[in-house]
Design a protein around this motif. Sequence first.
Motif, short mmCIF file in Angstrom:
data_model
loop_
_atom_site.label_atom_id
_atom_site.label_comp_id
_atom_site.label_asym_id
_atom_site.label_seq_id
_atom_site.Cartn_x
_atom_site.Cartn_y
_atom_site.Cartn_z
N GLY A 105 -3.62 -4.69 -4.99
CA GLY A 105 -4.80 -5.04 -4.21
C GLY A 105 -4.56 -6.25 -3.35
O GLY A 105 -5.34 -7.21 -3.36
N ASP A 106 -3.47 -6.23 -2.60
CA ASP A 106 -3.12 -7.35 -1.72
C ASP A 106 -2.08 -6.86 -0.73
O ASP A 106 -1.20 -6.09 -1.08
N SER A 107 -2.16 -7.36 0.49
CA SER A 107 -1.28 -6.82 1.53
C SER A 107 0.19 -7.18 1.31
O SER A 107 1.06 -6.52 1.87
N TYR B 298 8.42 1.81 -4.48
CA TYR B 298 7.48 2.00 -3.38
C TYR B 298 6.26 1.17 -3.76
O TYR B 298 5.52 1.53 -4.68
N ALA C 96 2.88 -0.70 -2.27
CA ALA C 96 2.02 -0.77 -1.09
C ALA C 96 0.70 -1.45 -1.43
O ALA C 96 0.23 -1.38 -2.57
N GLY C 97 0.13 -2.10 -0.42
CA GLY C 97 -1.15 -2.79 -0.59
C GLY C 97 -2.31 -1.86 -0.29
O GLY C 97 -2.21 -0.96 0.55
N TYR C 98 -3.41 -2.08 -1.00
CA TYR C 98 -4.62 -1.27 -0.82
C TYR C 98 -5.84 -2.18 -0.87
O TYR C 98 -5.82 -3.22 -1.51
N GLU D 90 4.06 -0.07 5.34
CA GLU D 90 3.35 0.01 4.06
C GLU D 90 4.21 -0.46 2.91
O GLU D 90 3.70 -0.86 1.88
#
Lengths: 181, 431
Positions: free
Chosen positions: B122-124, B135, B137-139, B223
Amino acid sequence: MSEPAQGGRAFVFGDDIDTDLLAPGAYMKSSPDELASHCLEALDPDFARTVRPGDVVVGGRNFGLGSSREQAAVSLVRLGVSAVLAASFARIFWRNAMNLGLPALTLEPADLARIGQGDRLAVAAEAGEVRNLTRGEVYATAPVPPHLMAMIRDGGLIPHLKRRFASAAKEPRAPASGVAA
Amino acid sequence: MPEPATLVEKILARAAGRARVRPGELITVKVDLAYAHDSSGPRRWRPMLEALGTGLWDPEKVVLVSDHYVPAVDAESAEILKGVRAFVRDYGVGRFFDMEGIGHLVLPDHGLIQPGMVIAGGDSHTPMAGAFGTYAAGYGATDMAAIAATGETWLAAPRTLRVELEGELQPGVAAKDVMLSLCKRLGLDNAFAAVEYAGSVVARMSMPERMVLCNMAAELGAESGVVAPDAVTFAYLAERGRPVADEAAALALASDPGAEFAAVHRIDVSRLAPQIAAPHAPSNTDDVSAFEGVVIDQAYIGACVGAKIEDLRMAAEVLRGRRVAPGVRLLVAPASTRTTELASREGVLTTLLAAGAHLLPSGCGACAGYGAGVLAPGEVCISSTNRNFRGRMGAADAQVYLGSPYAVAAAAAAGRIVDPRAYLSAGRAAA
């Protein structure tokens, strides 16, 4: 999805509208409405005060770059923005907007350039078109994957999942989320 | 013979339960590890999980970190931190790092990032974990709440951009400089792409340097950033008591010969000068010589990308026997409490404090404009962080320049932006 017959007014911004502009860090502790009142203020101090439900935010390239903070999209939703149109979106912002039921739609740069500040736009996400009522023009949007369109119809990811959970309870093998169903 | 695939395609195919995936394909993947922090996590998740009437899909695979509003400075931030602790208790979260530092460093430092994983954060800056061959990726919060509830998410399989770094970085030039120059070269709008870093320079890099490369894949708009696992990866995880169970399988994740990349960028870093990104974008980058003489008010060493022990060592190398210039404040926010402890044990902290640095708590701090060290209107800062968007570190018209820890420390000593190479031992005679 509200789609006022008279259209919403376009608020035109340029390329690279980042999440610090949309949801400034200094107000991230504040209530969602307080935070929304500072949305884009560094570019247009009057934006949050003058935008009305149904209005449309128009960006350029890479709209929403930067942080994962969903408040960037939440703030636009709180202010009543009905859609965001841009030439391209940063991935996380794009997902966040769609997850909240806010259509984030991609247009050709040449079409975006024809939209003027205050133009009346009728956005039909489902049909994949934006009608510029002020100029009498129609622009095509890039297609949205069907599973996302279904999610937007349900009002966002959480209401969508709720429906999925409810139907999964009836048919135990149905997947809880995702693109397969 | 299976069709050649890239590292990212192999990880995603396994997680999607498919023989292979191709760029652009819509897939649903099982997530191996989900993590979030005090700003993006519980305060947003709880109402959504309540609306869904569900708990966590697997509390052992969910990690929470309090790193944004730490330590609390007012009732609002205290309430946010209290809410995280309550959530951990109520939902039985398996691992919680409360005020131990920035999650992107704390998780790997506990050996929790293992090759081949699909990681949702939960962070870019979640892509930092890609340094371990994942893999990652942020969400945003809604995606994360859904992942926390179901353990899966959808994605369009990304295309892979391969960046091959060859040659040799010169003294005083760091992984950070490579990334700032890449931001200029590749731009910030590489959405729906993963960046794979390879080449002899990457092979020789330590894990913390690889983490810098992958962290700033976020700035490229990618991403995920990713490096194929190797002996360096295995040694790092073994040292942390979590050795890789199947090294052969991890090595086999490497992109196959003949795998298709959307683009390959071969870059010789041997002549790369220290880089500076000027306000207000990480892509607004040039050689340090273009900005020499810019007078600063503040120098900031902080954030996941720029305040690891290796970064503090770089700053100390420059500041040993020097003082921060009059009228300038140097703020140091080590990325984790363990970083502070190491810096203390090694004498790095003594060097920085003797130079006049102010020590700040471990956390995201001023980088995201949340914590101590934000800027007044018109102030100029040079920062070891990863972003300098307008208003990010405080006032909308504050001017933030980005550089390596060397460049930040040298500017602190000079009171203006300078070439840090003249401040390192080799250059000291000339300086």
